[in-house]
Design a protein around this motif. Structure first.
Motif, PDB file in Angstrom:
ATOM      1  N   SER A 155      -9.244 -11.359   2.998  1.00  0.00           N
ATOM      2  CA  SER A 155      -9.412 -10.329   1.931  1.00  0.00           C
ATOM      3  C   SER A 155      -8.519  -9.317   2.261  1.00  0.00           C
ATOM      4  CB  SER A 155     -10.818  -9.868   1.779  1.00  0.00           C
ATOM      5  OG  SER A 155     -11.602  -9.614   2.913  1.00  0.00           O
ATOM      6  N   ALA A 156      -8.322  -8.735   3.329  1.00  0.00           N
ATOM      7  CA  ALA A 156      -7.458  -7.929   3.708  1.00  0.00           C
ATOM      8  C   ALA A 156      -5.852  -8.435   3.399  1.00  0.00           C
ATOM      9  CB  ALA A 156      -7.400  -7.282   4.914  1.00  0.00           C
ATOM     10  N   ALA A 157      -5.657  -9.604   3.716  1.00  0.00           N
ATOM     11  CA  ALA A 157      -4.461 -10.060   3.547  1.00  0.00           C
ATOM     12  C   ALA A 157      -3.901 -10.115   2.153  1.00  0.00           C
ATOM     13  CB  ALA A 157      -4.283 -11.615   4.097  1.00  0.00           C
ATOM     14  N   ILE A 158      -4.992 -10.604   1.322  1.00  0.00           N
ATOM     15  CA  ILE A 158      -4.548 -10.331  -0.365  1.00  0.00           C
ATOM     16  C   ILE A 158      -4.679  -9.148  -0.720  1.00  0.00           C
ATOM     17  CG2 ILE A 158      -6.109 -11.155  -2.457  1.00  0.00           C
ATOM     18  CD1 ILE A 158      -7.036 -13.675  -1.202  1.00  0.00           C
ATOM     19  N   GLU A 159      -5.186  -8.181  -0.042  1.00  0.00           N
ATOM     20  CA  GLU A 159      -5.310  -6.850  -0.800  1.00  0.00           C
ATOM     21  C   GLU A 159      -3.851  -6.196  -0.470  1.00  0.00           C
ATOM     22  OE1 GLU A 159      -9.710  -5.902   0.318  1.00  0.00           O
ATOM     23  OE2 GLU A 159      -8.399  -5.007   1.356  1.00  0.00           O
ATOM     24  N   VAL A 160      -3.344  -6.612   0.832  1.00  0.00           N
ATOM     25  CA  VAL A 160      -2.282  -5.861   1.149  1.00  0.00           C
ATOM     26  C   VAL A 160      -1.112  -6.320   0.632  1.00  0.00           C
ATOM     27  CG1 VAL A 160      -0.932  -5.604   3.615  1.00  0.00           C
ATOM     28  CG2 VAL A 160      -3.049  -4.748   3.845  1.00  0.00           C
ATOM     29  N   VAL A 161      -1.017  -7.723   0.550  1.00  0.00           N
ATOM     30  CA  VAL A 161       0.182  -8.181   0.009  1.00  0.00           C
ATOM     31  C   VAL A 161       0.219  -8.061  -1.561  1.00  0.00           C
ATOM     32  CG1 VAL A 161      -0.721 -10.608  -1.063  1.00  0.00           C
ATOM     33  CG2 VAL A 161       1.478 -10.447  -0.213  1.00  0.00           C
ATOM     34  N   THR A 162      -0.964  -7.750  -2.289  1.00  0.00           N
ATOM     35  CA  THR A 162      -0.813  -7.226  -3.578  1.00  0.00           C
ATOM     36  C   THR A 162      -0.393  -5.869  -3.838  1.00  0.00           C
ATOM     37  OG1 THR A 162      -2.893  -8.751  -4.016  1.00  0.00           O
ATOM     38  CG2 THR A 162      -2.296  -6.954  -5.796  1.00  0.00           C
ATOM     39  N   ALA A 163      -0.905  -5.004  -3.099  1.00  0.00           N
ATOM     40  CA  ALA A 163      -0.382  -3.709  -2.994  1.00  0.00           C
ATOM     41  C   ALA A 163       1.090  -3.670  -2.770  1.00  0.00           C
ATOM     42  CB  ALA A 163      -1.145  -2.752  -1.997  1.00  0.00           C
TER      43      ALA A 163
ATOM     44  N   GLN B   9     -14.072  -3.995 -15.797  1.00  0.00           N
ATOM     45  CA  GLN B   9     -14.875  -5.082 -16.234  1.00  0.00           C
ATOM     46  C   GLN B   9     -14.615  -6.079 -15.555  1.00  0.00           C
ATOM     47  OE1 GLN B   9     -13.378  -6.789 -19.771  1.00  0.00           O
ATOM     48  NE2 GLN B   9     -11.787  -5.293 -19.811  1.00  0.00           N
ATOM     49  N   TYR B  10     -13.640  -6.085 -14.358  1.00  0.00           N
ATOM     50  CA  TYR B  10     -13.638  -7.474 -13.507  1.00  0.00           C
ATOM     51  C   TYR B  10     -14.126  -7.199 -11.970  1.00  0.00           C
ATOM     52  CZ  TYR B  10     -10.052  -7.497 -17.334  1.00  0.00           C
ATOM     53  OH  TYR B  10      -9.573  -7.394 -18.421  1.00  0.00           O
ATOM     54  N   LYS B  11     -14.961  -6.275 -12.181  1.00  0.00           N
ATOM     55  CA  LYS B  11     -15.495  -6.121 -10.609  1.00  0.00           C
ATOM     56  C   LYS B  11     -16.204  -7.304  -9.926  1.00  0.00           C
ATOM     57  CE  LYS B  11     -15.742  -1.303 -10.018  1.00  0.00           C
ATOM     58  NZ  LYS B  11     -16.763  -0.129  -9.860  1.00  0.00           N
ATOM     59  N   ASP B  12     -16.879  -8.159 -10.836  1.00  0.00           N
ATOM     60  CA  ASP B  12     -17.821  -9.255 -10.537  1.00  0.00           C
ATOM     61  C   ASP B  12     -17.037 -10.368 -10.470  1.00  0.00           C
ATOM     62  OD1 ASP B  12     -19.715  -7.617  -9.870  1.00  0.00           O
ATOM     63  OD2 ASP B  12     -20.486  -7.629 -12.064  1.00  0.00           O
ATOM     64  N   LEU B  13     -15.799 -10.635 -10.575  1.00  0.00           N
ATOM     65  CA  LEU B  13     -14.984 -11.722 -10.544  1.00  0.00           C
ATOM     66  C   LEU B  13     -15.170 -12.698  -9.390  1.00  0.00           C
ATOM     67  CD1 LEU B  13     -11.552 -11.216 -12.057  1.00  0.00           C
ATOM     68  CD2 LEU B  13     -13.389 -12.190 -13.120  1.00  0.00           C
ATOM     69  N   LYS B  14     -15.238 -13.875  -9.365  1.00  0.00           N
ATOM     70  CA  LYS B  14     -15.507 -14.648  -7.938  1.00  0.00           C
ATOM     71  C   LYS B  14     -14.346 -14.628  -7.197  1.00  0.00           C
ATOM     72  CE  LYS B  14     -17.596 -18.505  -7.036  1.00  0.00           C
ATOM     73  NZ  LYS B  14     -17.600 -20.091  -7.392  1.00  0.00           N
ATOM     74  N   TRP B  15     -13.216 -14.733  -7.932  1.00  0.00           N
ATOM     75  CA  TRP B  15     -11.785 -14.675  -7.386  1.00  0.00           C
ATOM     76  C   TRP B  15     -10.853 -13.695  -8.166  1.00  0.00           C
ATOM     77  CZ3 TRP B  15      -6.884 -15.649  -8.775  1.00  0.00           C
ATOM     78  CH2 TRP B  15      -5.680 -15.565  -7.474  1.00  0.00           C
TER      79      TRP B  15
ATOM     80  N   GLU C 225     -11.538  -1.847  -1.548  1.00  0.00           N
ATOM     81  CA  GLU C 225     -12.533  -2.439  -1.082  1.00  0.00           C
ATOM     82  C   GLU C 225     -13.932  -1.752  -1.288  1.00  0.00           C
ATOM     83  OE1 GLU C 225     -11.623  -5.495   1.736  1.00  0.00           O
ATOM     84  OE2 GLU C 225     -13.520  -5.771   2.318  1.00  0.00           O
ATOM     85  N   HIS C 226     -13.912  -0.438  -0.889  1.00  0.00           N
ATOM     86  CA  HIS C 226     -15.054   0.414  -1.103  1.00  0.00           C
ATOM     87  C   HIS C 226     -15.421   0.610  -2.258  1.00  0.00           C
ATOM     88  CE1 HIS C 226     -14.755   2.860   3.065  1.00  0.00           C
ATOM     89  NE2 HIS C 226     -14.684   1.718   3.305  1.00  0.00           N
ATOM     90  N   GLU C 227     -14.307   0.893  -3.126  1.00  0.00           N
ATOM     91  CA  GLU C 227     -15.067   1.306  -4.485  1.00  0.00           C
ATOM     92  C   GLU C 227     -14.917   0.268  -5.642  1.00  0.00           C
ATOM     93  OE1 GLU C 227     -12.101   4.656  -5.669  1.00  0.00           O
ATOM     94  OE2 GLU C 227     -12.859   5.846  -3.944  1.00  0.00           O
TER      95      GLU C 227
ATOM     96  N   LEU D  71      -7.459  -6.881  -8.280  1.00  0.00           N
ATOM     97  CA  LEU D  71      -7.672  -6.099  -9.263  1.00  0.00           C
ATOM     98  C   LEU D  71      -8.255  -4.543  -8.942  1.00  0.00           C
ATOM     99  CD1 LEU D  71      -8.913  -8.461 -11.851  1.00  0.00           C
ATOM    100  CD2 LEU D  71      -6.694  -7.589 -11.801  1.00  0.00           C
ATOM    101  N   GLY D  72      -8.872  -4.555  -7.507  1.00  0.00           N
ATOM    102  CA  GLY D  72      -9.359  -3.522  -7.051  1.00  0.00           C
ATOM    103  C   GLY D  72      -8.146  -2.736  -6.632  1.00  0.00           C
ATOM    104  N   VAL D  73      -7.188  -3.499  -6.009  1.00  0.00           N
ATOM    105  CA  VAL D  73      -6.060  -2.732  -5.554  1.00  0.00           C
ATOM    106  C   VAL D  73      -5.049  -2.129  -6.612  1.00  0.00           C
ATOM    107  CG1 VAL D  73      -3.661  -3.420  -4.567  1.00  0.00           C
ATOM    108  CG2 VAL D  73      -5.940  -4.070  -3.323  1.00  0.00           C
ATOM    109  N   ILE D  74      -5.227  -2.930  -7.756  1.00  0.00           N
ATOM    110  CA  ILE D  74      -4.041  -2.258  -8.681  1.00  0.00           C
ATOM    111  C   ILE D  74      -4.940  -1.204  -9.359  1.00  0.00           C
ATOM    112  CG2 ILE D  74      -3.428  -3.060 -10.965  1.00  0.00           C
ATOM    113  CD1 ILE D  74      -2.946  -5.900  -9.780  1.00  0.00           C
TER     114      ILE D  74
END
Ligand code: GLA
Length: 387
Positions: free
Chosen positions: A129-137, A85-91, A161-163, A96-99
């Protein structure tokens, strides 16, 4: 921002807890050459930079993820049991995609509270965006005691990022943010994922990044369209070369021998860029290894021309920065970097002339475009790590 400050923010925003706080950092990247060919099975040559996304994070006992950024004034709260349900969040959607991907892989994690301090300029083509994804993961996996193979992290983030975000990006950005090495760029074969660290010794020259400050978003840009055009071109070329699986598997001679089979003229231009850019990466790295910075930079310039004229992902703002850089006597090379349509350029500038470069190019840009560009002298740094 130093750890104590982040800890204070975390305790203020979420209240205190007996869980300990840990800190992680992942960088943005600059791509030196090899643009729009990671998803065509080509070679790319990115480096991690000293603009980073830092997090302070601690565990929760439930399945709630809380996200807060130092430059945003609100908390995003998400239930890990219904992440769709959070796919369209602005930030917050990158995190959340990574989680979501971590959970889909069956990796056991619980909730967490994050503070983000993002210093990679957003939407600038430096892979914020990659920095945010990688640090989250990396943070989630470390926090819950799982192994953190950095290549696996890059692949997981690309899938997110794809899905989840819906951008069909290649592997370059996540790879660079995860695997970066101080003072080295990485020659990555995006087909086999084999890579080599190459020392960047530019002697009297610096890497200067110029930011158009033109805002763009990959999702709404032409990125996915370019990818589709490449697929179309490949399908046409495969009539003569059924065994080739990627545009970058073609030599230039082979491309010429089947160029007429590509029915759409735009698709033909995209394919020509991909084939030639791949060859340029290999030639430019060969020159760099020999210490021939001049030739290396010639290939950077040719790359820009091809992105401008054949791949058509440059824009007026990028061209003004690049073309005025080319006219400076102490600039060896300059090109757009990243997806394009705005974002940044990378220039190789003589150290003693960097100040003049920033003043001159800054003035021209303001005169022609009407607002200011920003400039960073770029240090090449390490990939994701705990700090
Ligand atoms: C974006 C994508 C990368 C790559 C570049 C263009 O940064 O995320 O995968 O395709 O554009 O080279």
């Amino acid at each position: 921002m130093i750890k104590e400050e982040l800890a204070n923010i975390l305790n203020n925003v979420y209240g205190s807890s007996e869980e300990s706080i840990r800190y992680f950092q992942a960088p943005g990247r600059v791509n030196l050459i090899g643009e729009h060919i990671d998803y065509n099975g080509g070679y790319v040559f990115p480096a991690a930079i000293d603009k980073v996304s830092t997090v302070a994070v601690r565990k929760r006992k439930d399945d709630i993820i809380k996200l807060y950024a130092t430059d945003l004034g609100y908390v995003v709260e998400a239930d890990m049991n219904s992440l769709e349900q959070y796919k369209d969040l602005k930030w917050g959607n990158y995190q959340l995609g990574v989680i979501d991907q971590i959970l889909k892989k069956g990796i056991k994690v619980k909730g967490a509270e994050f503070i983000f301090d993002d210093k990679v300029p957003l939407g600038s083509g430096l892979s914020s965006s990659a920095a945010i994804e990688v640090v989250t993961a990396y943070a989630m996996l470390q926090l819950y005691g799982h192994k953190t193979d950095k290549m696996d992290i890059a692949l997981l983030c690309q899938k997110a990022e794809h899905e989840y975000v819906g951008v069909k990006c290649g592997i370059m950005d996540q790879f660079a943010s995860a695997m970066g090495l101080k003072d080295h760029a990485m020659l990555l074969d995006c087909n086999s994922l084999e890579y080599e660290y190459i020392p960047i010794k530019l002697d009297d020259y610096s890497i200067v990044i110029s930011n158009t400050n033109k805002k763009r978003s990959l999702g709404s840009s032409m990125y996915n369209k370019r990818r589709a055009e490449c697929e179309q071109a490949l399908a046409d070329m495969q009539k003569k070369f059924p065994d080739k699986l990627n545009l970058c598997d073609f030599t230039y001679k082979e491309f010429l021998s089947c160029a007429d089979d590509i029915t759409d003229a735009d698709c033909r231009k995209r394919a020509e860029h991909a084939v030639c850019e791949n060859l340029r990466v290999l030639d430019s790295v060969k020159a760099l290894k020999k210490g021939d910075i001049y030739s290396f930079c010639k290939y950077l310039n040719l790359s820009h021309i091809s992105l401008r004229d054949l791949y058509e992902v440059s824009c007026k703002e990028l061209d003004v920065l690049v073309e005025s850089a080319w006219m400076q006597k102490d600039v060896l090379g300059s090109r757009m970097t990243g997806a394009g349509f705005g974002g940044c350029t990378v220039s190789i500038v003589k150290k003693q002339s960097v100040k003049d470069f920033i003043e001159d190019i800054g003035r021209v840009y303001q005169e022609v475009i009407g607002y200011n560009a920003s400039f960073y002298i770029c240090e090449i740094s390490d990939g994701v790590k705990e700090i």
